[in-house]
Design a protein around this motif. Structure first.
Motif, PDB file in Angstrom:
ATOM      1  N   ASP A 130       0.810  -1.220   0.000  1.00 42.55           N
ATOM      2  CA  ASP A 130       0.000   0.000   0.000  1.00 42.55           C
ATOM      3  C   ASP A 130       0.839   1.264   0.000  1.00 42.55           C
ATOM      4  N   THR A 131       2.026   1.195   0.578  1.00 43.59           N
ATOM      5  CA  THR A 131       2.925   2.347   0.620  1.00 43.59           C
ATOM      6  C   THR A 131       4.325   1.893   0.259  1.00 43.59           C
ATOM      7  N   MET A 132       5.119   2.803  -0.214  1.00 44.83           N
ATOM      8  CA  MET A 132       6.510   2.502  -0.549  1.00 44.83           C
ATOM      9  C   MET A 132       7.265   2.165   0.739  1.00 44.83           C
ATOM     10  N   VAL A 133       8.146   1.181   0.664  1.00 41.64           N
ATOM     11  CA  VAL A 133       8.958   0.798   1.813  1.00 41.64           C
ATOM     12  C   VAL A 133      10.426   0.776   1.417  1.00 41.64           C
ATOM     13  N   GLU A 134      11.279   1.110   2.363  1.00 38.45           N
ATOM     14  CA  GLU A 134      12.717   1.120   2.109  1.00 38.45           C
ATOM     15  C   GLU A 134      13.316  -0.258   2.383  1.00 38.45           C
ATOM     16  N   ALA A 135      14.135  -0.702   1.467  1.00 35.09           N
ATOM     17  CA  ALA A 135      14.759  -2.015   1.598  1.00 35.09           C
ATOM     18  C   ALA A 135      15.526  -2.144   2.906  1.00 35.09           C
ATOM     19  N   MET A 136      16.281  -1.129   3.268  1.00 36.43           N
ATOM     20  CA  MET A 136      17.140  -1.240   4.440  1.00 36.43           C
ATOM     21  C   MET A 136      16.357  -1.370   5.750  1.00 36.43           C
ATOM     22  N   THR A 137      15.127  -0.900   5.779  1.00 33.26           N
ATOM     23  CA  THR A 137      14.302  -1.101   6.973  1.00 33.26           C
ATOM     24  C   THR A 137      14.155  -2.587   7.251  1.00 33.26           C
ATOM     25  N   TYR A 138      13.883  -3.364   6.202  1.00 29.87           N
ATOM     26  CA  TYR A 138      13.663  -4.799   6.364  1.00 29.87           C
ATOM     27  C   TYR A 138      14.969  -5.582   6.431  1.00 29.87           C
ATOM     28  N   VAL A 139      16.006  -5.100   5.767  1.00 29.41           N
ATOM     29  CA  VAL A 139      17.318  -5.744   5.895  1.00 29.41           C
ATOM     30  C   VAL A 139      17.806  -5.626   7.338  1.00 29.41           C
ATOM     31  N   GLU A 140      17.701  -4.423   7.896  1.00 31.98           N
ATOM     32  CA  GLU A 140      18.138  -4.212   9.280  1.00 31.98           C
ATOM     33  C   GLU A 140      17.292  -5.030  10.258  1.00 31.98           C
ATOM     34  N   ALA A 141      15.990  -5.071  10.043  1.00 37.17           N
ATOM     35  CA  ALA A 141      15.125  -5.864  10.926  1.00 37.17           C
ATOM     36  C   ALA A 141      15.493  -7.337  10.847  1.00 37.17           C
ATOM     37  N   ALA A 142      15.711  -7.844   9.640  1.00 36.84           N
ATOM     38  CA  ALA A 142      16.087  -9.245   9.480  1.00 36.84           C
ATOM     39  C   ALA A 142      17.409  -9.533  10.187  1.00 36.84           C
ATOM     40  N   MET A 143      18.364  -8.628  10.054  1.00 37.67           N
ATOM     41  CA  MET A 143      19.665  -8.815  10.702  1.00 37.67           C
ATOM     42  C   MET A 143      19.539  -8.785  12.224  1.00 37.67           C
ATOM     43  N   ARG A 144      18.697  -7.900  12.753  1.00 38.22           N
ATOM     44  CA  ARG A 144      18.489  -7.869  14.210  1.00 38.22           C
ATOM     45  C   ARG A 144      17.912  -9.194  14.702  1.00 38.22           C
ATOM     46  N   HIS A 145      16.904  -9.699  14.002  1.00 39.26           N
ATOM     47  CA  HIS A 145      16.306 -10.975  14.403  1.00 39.26           C
ATOM     48  C   HIS A 145      17.304 -12.123  14.295  1.00 39.26           C
ATOM     49  N   LEU A 146      18.130 -12.101  13.263  1.00 40.06           N
ATOM     50  CA  LEU A 146      19.131 -13.161  13.092  1.00 40.06           C
ATOM     51  C   LEU A 146      20.197 -13.086  14.181  1.00 40.06           C
ATOM     52  N   GLN A 147      20.624 -11.879  14.530  1.00 41.21           N
ATOM     53  CA  GLN A 147      21.611 -11.729  15.600  1.00 41.21           C
ATOM     54  C   GLN A 147      21.035 -12.172  16.948  1.00 41.21           C
ATOM     55  N   LEU A 148      19.775 -11.835  17.199  1.00 48.60           N
ATOM     56  CA  LEU A 148      19.147 -12.281  18.442  1.00 48.60           C
ATOM     57  C   LEU A 148      19.083 -13.806  18.494  1.00 48.60           C
ATOM     58  N   TYR A 149      18.762 -14.426  17.368  1.00 46.51           N
ATOM     59  CA  TYR A 149      18.755 -15.886  17.312  1.00 46.51           C
ATOM     60  C   TYR A 149      20.168 -16.424  17.566  1.00 46.51           C
ATOM     61  N   LYS A 150      21.163 -15.769  16.972  1.00 48.14           N
ATOM     62  CA  LYS A 150      22.556 -16.198  17.097  1.00 48.14           C
ATOM     63  C   LYS A 150      23.007 -16.251  18.555  1.00 48.14           C
ATOM     64  N   VAL A 151      22.536 -15.316  19.361  1.00 48.44           N
ATOM     65  CA  VAL A 151      22.951 -15.287  20.771  1.00 48.44           C
ATOM     66  C   VAL A 151      21.998 -16.073  21.680  1.00 48.44           C
ATOM     67  N   GLY A 152      21.089 -16.832  21.072  1.00 49.65           N
ATOM     68  CA  GLY A 152      20.279 -17.752  21.851  1.00 49.65           C
ATOM     69  C   GLY A 152      18.833 -17.364  22.082  1.00 49.65           C
ATOM     70  N   GLU A 153      18.394 -16.258  21.511  1.00 48.65           N
ATOM     71  CA  GLU A 153      16.997 -15.851  21.702  1.00 48.65           C
ATOM     72  C   GLU A 153      16.139 -16.453  20.597  1.00 48.65           C
ATOM     73  N   GLU A 154      15.389 -17.467  20.953  1.00 49.92           N
ATOM     74  CA  GLU A 154      14.519 -18.135  19.991  1.00 49.92           C
ATOM     75  C   GLU A 154      13.340 -17.251  19.592  1.00 49.92           C
ATOM     76  N   LEU A 155      12.788 -16.515  20.578  1.00 48.45           N
ATOM     77  CA  LEU A 155      11.556 -15.751  20.374  1.00 48.45           C
ATOM     78  C   LEU A 155      11.818 -14.252  20.458  1.00 48.45           C
ATOM     79  N   THR A 156      10.979 -13.488  19.752  1.00 48.49           N
ATOM     80  CA  THR A 156      11.083 -12.038  19.838  1.00 48.49           C
ATOM     81  C   THR A 156      10.716 -11.595  21.249  1.00 48.49           C
TER      82      THR A 156
END
Length: 102
Positions: free
Chosen positions: A44-70
């Motif tokens: 519905d609206t334009m979105v910036e790629a880096m918003t989702y790249v950064e979010a994906a990286m944050r979730h992956l890093q949290l998983y990396k340090v042992g956090e299964e869930l948000t």
């Protein structure tokens, strides 16, 4: 004689190759996002790629340090990574992605 549509379709990889557990984790994250931001808001609206790249990286890093869930809504961090990637792919396919990568 076989159905030509079936013969053509049989050459394509089946969606069942994506494990159901992975599909459900992604769906859970997309559903959580829908509740927060409206369904398919990236169409519905334009979105910036880096918003989702950064979010994906944050979730992956949290998983990396042992956090299964948000931390906020307790969906799987890996499901959130998949959801971010799906949004990037879908927004690009629908012309709503702003490519602001460096």
């Amino acid at each position: 004689m076989s159905n030509p549509k079936q013969a053509f379709g049989d050459k394509k990889p089946p969606l069942a190759y994506i494990p159901l557990s992975a599909q459900l984790a992604e769906l859970e994250a997309l559903y959580d996002g829908m509740l927060k931001y409206d369904p398919h808001n990236w169409r519905d609206t334009m979105v910036e790629a880096m918003t989702y790249v950064e979010a994906a990286m944050r979730h992956l890093q949290l998983y990396k340090v042992g956090e299964e869930l948000t931390r906020d809504t307790f969906v799987k961090n890996l499901g959130a990574v998949k959801a971010c990637c799906s949004i990037l792919i879908d927004a690009a396919a629908h012309g709503t992605l702003i490519d602001n990568r460096r």
